[in-house]
Design a protein around this motif. Structure first.
Motif, mmCIF file in Angstrom:
data_model
loop_
_atom_site.group_PDB
_atom_site.id
_atom_site.type_symbol
_atom_site.label_atom_id
_atom_site.label_comp_id
_atom_site.label_asym_id
_atom_site.label_seq_id
_atom_site.Cartn_x
_atom_site.Cartn_y
_atom_site.Cartn_z
ATOM 1 N N LEU A 5 -13.792 -9.044 -2.157
ATOM 2 C CA LEU A 5 -14.455 -8.667 -1.997
ATOM 3 C C LEU A 5 -14.645 -7.749 -3.424
ATOM 4 N N GLU A 6 -14.440 -8.440 -4.159
ATOM 5 C CA GLU A 6 -14.562 -7.680 -5.111
ATOM 6 C C GLU A 6 -16.093 -6.817 -5.760
ATOM 7 N N PRO B 198 -10.716 -3.679 4.092
ATOM 8 C CA PRO B 198 -8.977 -3.964 4.878
ATOM 9 C C PRO B 198 -8.277 -4.406 3.710
ATOM 10 N N SER B 199 -6.820 -4.385 4.397
ATOM 11 C CA SER B 199 -5.748 -4.105 3.340
ATOM 12 C C SER B 199 -6.241 -5.125 2.062
ATOM 13 N N PRO B 200 -5.300 -5.029 1.293
ATOM 14 C CA PRO B 200 -5.563 -5.623 -0.570
ATOM 15 C C PRO B 200 -5.985 -7.348 -0.449
ATOM 16 N N GLU C 293 -8.573 -10.367 7.842
ATOM 17 C CA GLU C 293 -7.945 -12.082 7.542
ATOM 18 C C GLU C 293 -7.713 -11.959 5.790
ATOM 19 N N ALA C 294 -6.457 -13.364 5.947
ATOM 20 C CA ALA C 294 -5.909 -13.019 4.423
ATOM 21 C C ALA C 294 -5.262 -14.750 4.458
ATOM 22 N N ILE D 119 -17.584 -2.610 13.141
ATOM 23 C CA ILE D 119 -16.471 -3.136 13.959
ATOM 24 C C ILE D 119 -15.844 -1.603 13.522
ATOM 25 N N ASP D 120 -15.377 -0.600 14.489
ATOM 26 C CA ASP D 120 -15.034 -0.165 13.830
ATOM 27 C C ASP D 120 -12.983 -0.283 13.617
#
Length: 556
Positions: free
Chosen positions: A87-88, A77-79, A108-109, A147-148
């Protein structure tokens, strides 16, 4: 290829004091990949290596790992989301980037629950130790979903494999067909599969084959088709008036699944969950639909079960850990599941329990209230909640990943439309109940540890669970009462040496026949570490190479 999901009903369990558990299957194109929870969990290296130790030459981690990489593409996902979801742990070296199944994470942020979960497990001594697809990982983490990432729609067998191939001239898909039996040529020393008898639109017809028949009807449907075709336990088949082609009492045996137990904890005020959607509150439904249709975002753009962990039994850690381990291992040695596979299965489970780096339990969350007491098939496991109080919940679920309980599935009639008799024998092995109850007891430690403790309402409501589970016998009683299936059925036509309980050999060919192969979850010799879908895809990819090689077709 025959792909025919079984028509199943709820299961009555002796180990659950007669409780009936519902079990759903995907009666649609490409089966349960169309309805599963989309959770993308990798198997472990020690477990896959055990497959080879069971007697399946060439089926170890080194051989299967490339096929885990081959079938999917993982997208970060985004940074901002990567940072928020911790997600490291993702290691690009163990992931492929051009597989047909799409896997992704939520964008999700802001939601505090996922972050609190991962940070809480780190505080408890279980940070994510690495990438799950490395084969060696334990700890709390955010798992990917099938999920695409572009369309935010389900990525499954149809979108990944069927749609790209549907224009091929040699592909024909017949829907609404009922498989009645496999047709054999009995003239040789070994029965040869030469066709399949099916009912389509009320008429019976036979489809002939030039190379081989491939069964992909799942852990319930595949043994059903085999027994209808005369492959199975002689005494049982003859009692139903079925001519025996191959006497193999292992067909339909060794059935395994992941039993689970759960508690729904009321969350603190302001913490958002899926309960408003479960209660079908108009405002919540409208907001979720608007977010999905306009931005492919929100609650409908993701799965609710992407927050989890793979951990050893916590009771084995600390000053009393060795005594607890010996106590549980003594139950493993108590062979409550006699059978040809029992000593090999128990040996692996015993090693797994003693390995502090091997997750023998999966603890995950679902942000909604859970119904732990459904009776019979078709009952919703999500509670609609109390509309008058508007309470919201976070459900903690624990499942035992390497259960010793092994059940069976057998036909009850020579009629292909009759339902099979399914007995998974949940928690009948004393070690399974002991381990799962101890994971349940760990819930109190999890919700009492920061930062998750700040999001759980102190002295809040629970969905019928005892407030004090410190007594192991109380925990066992609740575990049996709350137990449900994870819908992870495997192993009913196991890939094992025949003398160890096998139905197929290491080429997935059925013993005692030619031209007949199985490619589905039923061949997996023992229950997977976590959700089955990634392992089924990996096995299928390797099977595709085997099939092409056996017919002189080049592999890529």
């Amino acid at each position: 290829m025959i792909s025919a999901p079984a028509d199943t009903k709820g299961f009555e369990k002796k180990g659950l004091d007669g409780k009936v558990v519902p079990f759903s299957q995907g009666r649609t194109l490409r089966g349960s990949s169309a309805i599963n929870g989309q959770v993308f969990v990798a198997n472990s290296k020690p477990h896959i290596d055990a497959w080879a130790e069971f007697g399946n030459e060439g089926w170890d981690w080194k051989a299967l790992a490339p096929y885990y990489q081959k079938f999917y593409t993982l997208t970060r996902p985004s940074p901002e989301a990567c940072k928020h979801l911790r997600l490291e742990y993702i290691d690009d070296a163990v992931h492929a980037t051009n597989g047909p199944v799409q896997a992704s994470f939520p964008e999700e942020a802001e939601d505090p629950l996922p972050t609190a979960w991962v940070d809480t497990f780190a505080a408890l001594g279980y940070p994510a130790s690495g990438d799950p697809f490395s084969g060696e990982m334990c700890g709390g983490y955010i798992n990917a979903m099938s999920i695409d990432p572009k369309s935010r729609t389900r990525s499954y067998a149809v979108t990944a494999y069927l749609e790209p191939a549907e224009t091929r001239p040699n592909l024909r898909v017949i829907t609404g067909a009922i498989v009645e039996k496999i047709i054999f040529d009995p003239s040789g020393a070994i029965p040869k599969a030469v066709g399949v008898q099916v009912e389509v639109d009320g008429s019976t017809t036979t489809i002939t084959v030039t190379k081989e028949v491939i069964l992909a009807a799942g852990a319930f449907g595949t043994p059903k088709v085999l027994e209808l075709s005369g492959i199975g336990p002689r005494r049982h088949l003859e009692s139903l008036g079925i001519n025996v082609a191959v006497d193999n009492p292992n067909v339909g045996e060794n059935l395994q699944d992941h039993p689970n137990t759960s508690i729904s904890f009321e969350v603190a005020d302001g913490v958002k969950t899926l309960d408003p959607l479960s209660r079908q509150e108009p405002e919540a439904l409208e907001a979720a639909m608007t977010a999905y249709t306009t931005e492919k975002a929100g609650l409908l753009a993701t799965s609710g079960t992407f927050v989890g962990s793979l951990i050893p039994l916590p009771d084995f850690v600390g000053p009393d850990g060795e005594d607890a381990l010996r106590q549980v291992q003594s139950l493993v040695e108590d062979d409550a599941m006699p059978g040809l596979f029992s000593p090999y299965h128990a040996s692996f489970v015993k090693r797994a329990l003693a390995n502090p780096c091997e997750g023998v339990g999966q603890v995950f969350t679902y942000p909604s209230c859970n119904n732990v007491n459904p009776e019979g098939a078709g009952v919703n496991i999500l509670q609609h909640g109390d509309k008058s109080t508007q309470k919201n919940f976070c459900t903690l679920v624990a499942t035992i990943l390497y259960p010793l309980g092994r059940g069976s599935v057998h036909i009850t009639s020579a009629d292909p439309k009759a339902k099979p008799a399914i007995d998974p024998r949940y928690l009948e092995h004393p070690a399974d109940l002991e381990i799962l109850a101890r994971f349940l007891q760990y819930f109190e430690k999890i919700i009492s540890t920061e930062p998750l403790s700040k999001l759980i309402k102190r002295n809040g409501s629970r969905n019928g669970a005892p407030l004090d589970l410190s007594d192991l016998e109380v925990a066992k009683t609740y575990t049996k009462r709350s137990c449900l299936s994870c819908w992870h059925a495997t192993s009913s036509c196991a890939m094992l040496p025949r003398e160890r309980g096998g139905v197929v050999n290491s080429d997935l060919l059925i013993y005692g026949t030619t031209g007949l192969r199985i490619v589905d979850s039923s061949v997996i010799p023992s229950a997977t570490r976590g959700n089955t879908q990634t392992t089924v895809y990996a096995v299928a990819e390797r099977a595709a190479d085997m099939i092409k090689a056996s017919h002189g077709i080049a592999t890529n």
